[in-house]
Design an enzyme around this catalytic site. Sequence first.
Site, PDB file in Angstrom:
ATOM      1  N   ASP B  75       0.857  -1.191   0.000  1.00 49.24           N
ATOM      2  CA  ASP B  75       0.000   0.000   0.000  1.00 49.24           C
ATOM      3  C   ASP B  75       0.888   1.236   0.000  1.00 49.24           C
ATOM      4  O   ASP B  75       0.788   2.097   0.842  1.00 49.24           O
ATOM      5  CB  ASP B  75      -0.967   0.015   1.198  1.00 49.24           C
ATOM      6  CG  ASP B  75      -0.241   0.051   2.525  1.00 49.24           C
ATOM      7  OD1 ASP B  75       0.987  -0.170   2.536  1.00 49.24           O
ATOM      8  OD2 ASP B  75      -0.891   0.312   3.546  1.00 49.24           O
ATOM      9  N   CYS B  76       1.751   1.264  -0.983  1.00 48.52           N
ATOM     10  CA  CYS B  76       2.764   2.317  -1.017  1.00 48.52           C
ATOM     11  C   CYS B  76       2.237   3.568  -1.704  1.00 48.52           C
ATOM     12  O   CYS B  76       1.633   3.502  -2.762  1.00 48.52           O
ATOM     13  CB  CYS B  76       4.001   1.807  -1.744  1.00 48.52           C
ATOM     14  SG  CYS B  76       5.198   3.068  -2.098  1.00 48.52           S
ATOM     15  N   GLY B  77       2.497   4.718  -1.085  1.00 45.38           N
ATOM     16  CA  GLY B  77       2.042   5.978  -1.648  1.00 45.38           C
ATOM     17  C   GLY B  77       2.926   6.487  -2.768  1.00 45.38           C
ATOM     18  O   GLY B  77       2.650   7.513  -3.359  1.00 45.38           O
ATOM     19  N   THR B  96      -2.941   1.373  -3.430  1.00 46.36           N
ATOM     20  CA  THR B  96      -3.135   2.795  -3.680  1.00 46.36           C
ATOM     21  C   THR B  96      -2.943   3.088  -5.173  1.00 46.36           C
ATOM     22  O   THR B  96      -2.193   2.398  -5.851  1.00 46.36           O
ATOM     23  CB  THR B  96      -2.121   3.624  -2.874  1.00 46.36           C
ATOM     24  OG1 THR B  96      -0.855   2.981  -2.982  1.00 46.36           O
ATOM     25  CG2 THR B  96      -2.509   3.713  -1.427  1.00 46.36           C
TER      26      THR B  96
END
Lengths: 195, 335
Positions: B75-77, B96
């Site tokens: 869930d890396c931005g 994301t």
Amino acid sequence: MLDVLTHAAESFIGVFNQGGAVFVGFVTGILPTLIVLLTAVYALIELIGEHRIQGIARFASKNVILRYSLLPFLAVFFLTNPMAYTFGTFLRERHKPAFYDAAVSLVHPTTGLFPHCNPGELFVWMGVATGITTLAMNGDTSFSVAKLALFYLIVGLIVAVIKGIVTEWLTLFLAKREGVVFEDDEEEIEVTKAA
Amino acid sequence: MLSTKFRAVKVERGAGGWGGPLVIEPTEQRDKIVAVTGGDIPEVARKLAEMTGATVVDGFRSPPIESEIAAVVVDCGGTARCGVYPRKRIPTINLTPVGQSGPLAQFITEDIYVSAVKVSNMSYATEADETAAPAATPAPATEAKTEKVTAPEPEQDQGGFLGFITSVGRVMGNVVNVLFNSGRRTIDTVVRNVLPFIAFVAMLIGVINATGVGEALAHVLEPLGSNIIGLLVLSAICGLPFLSPILGPGAVIAQVIGAAIIGPAIGTGVIPAAMALPALFAYNTQVGADFVPVGLALGEAKPSTIKVGVPALLLSRQITGPISVLIAYGASFLL
């Protein structure tokens, strides 16, 4: 009625005008130097070559202070976030978590002087730096941004050593309690031989 | 046949997403779906494991070795993690909506990466899809270099003066090449990582300043930011082992607190300038706590090391966070 509407429209666009002014400030204040510096450092790294830097890394991994100060600093400076953590390869298994802790704790303190280390996360430092710049323009502070940047790095290095030592100790403690044996007896011999 | 145990699942990008579709089909060797998300295992990872017949594994608690991984859910931005697994050619599903971004953007390609994935984006693959299945083989290390501009060099053996001129020319050409590539890499980084953040922070600061929320926030934060006790409390909170991995991703929390709240408050004098140095350490106690298993994996740590390393580091932060604030406080008297 018309006045109310006009006022509403003005304050709506006013929010974004203010944001735009901030944007221009950041772009003219940060980007020119950053771009030139980034280019120079990337070129330097390319010209030196990674294998030469790795030689120093082997040497620095043996001493506890160097292991959690010089080594992570070199890693962050030359490889930048996140590739810096690949330097962990040179260390014994038991030191790897502590090295990661030290290295990741340096990716922001280095950005004050060397923004190329972590350009994606500059604002951890830039936020406070712009505050000090504002004060300095009004002559309200006793120190400059450059001095703060230097201190940020020095304190960051001291903190990295402390974090390294504490995390190393906790790693060994937890490993002992949970009966985990580090799988690197062979590598260990290899490293001492290579050195 | 044992292979009936596993089924191929097609994973498509969700709204605003990028990349894919990927076909995930576990094998006997690669039978793990790894969730590297901090906190709970996300629904997408669970569902994917259920559909494919693979086992879902929490990458934070018990990371498997790379050769067992069928796919990774992150869930890396967009600053670091989303490129780490594509670089190793492990199929990566990002929750994301992030495209090619971060320092490893060049490795993020449509055949190995898909983002903004929701449970509804997964379906059993038909035969036609399976032909497009990406092979989870390690990429040749040279791939990173393919972008390099290499001029064809004439390999004629020339002696004497002419040979000298040629070799000087060749060296010059190489140096110029290196410089040009460095420039291009810089502009890439600025456009991909720095400018988006500047845009987002500028918008945020505009809203905060114009609406007066900034002042209110600064006053709320004043008791924490304006004295050393408050900063110690802030650091202790950021260092809580269950909280630090959640606060970490992309250093967003640290950047927002720094750029939108503490920085302006120092500028207006609400928070004294002497607090700048300790504050830098206080609101960044959680740095990298979200990234521990990945960071360790980059250093080729064994799974057993990662297993004890993650809790060791998180516990360590609880202790070293406030200590670093104290050291910074002491040092700020020398400023």
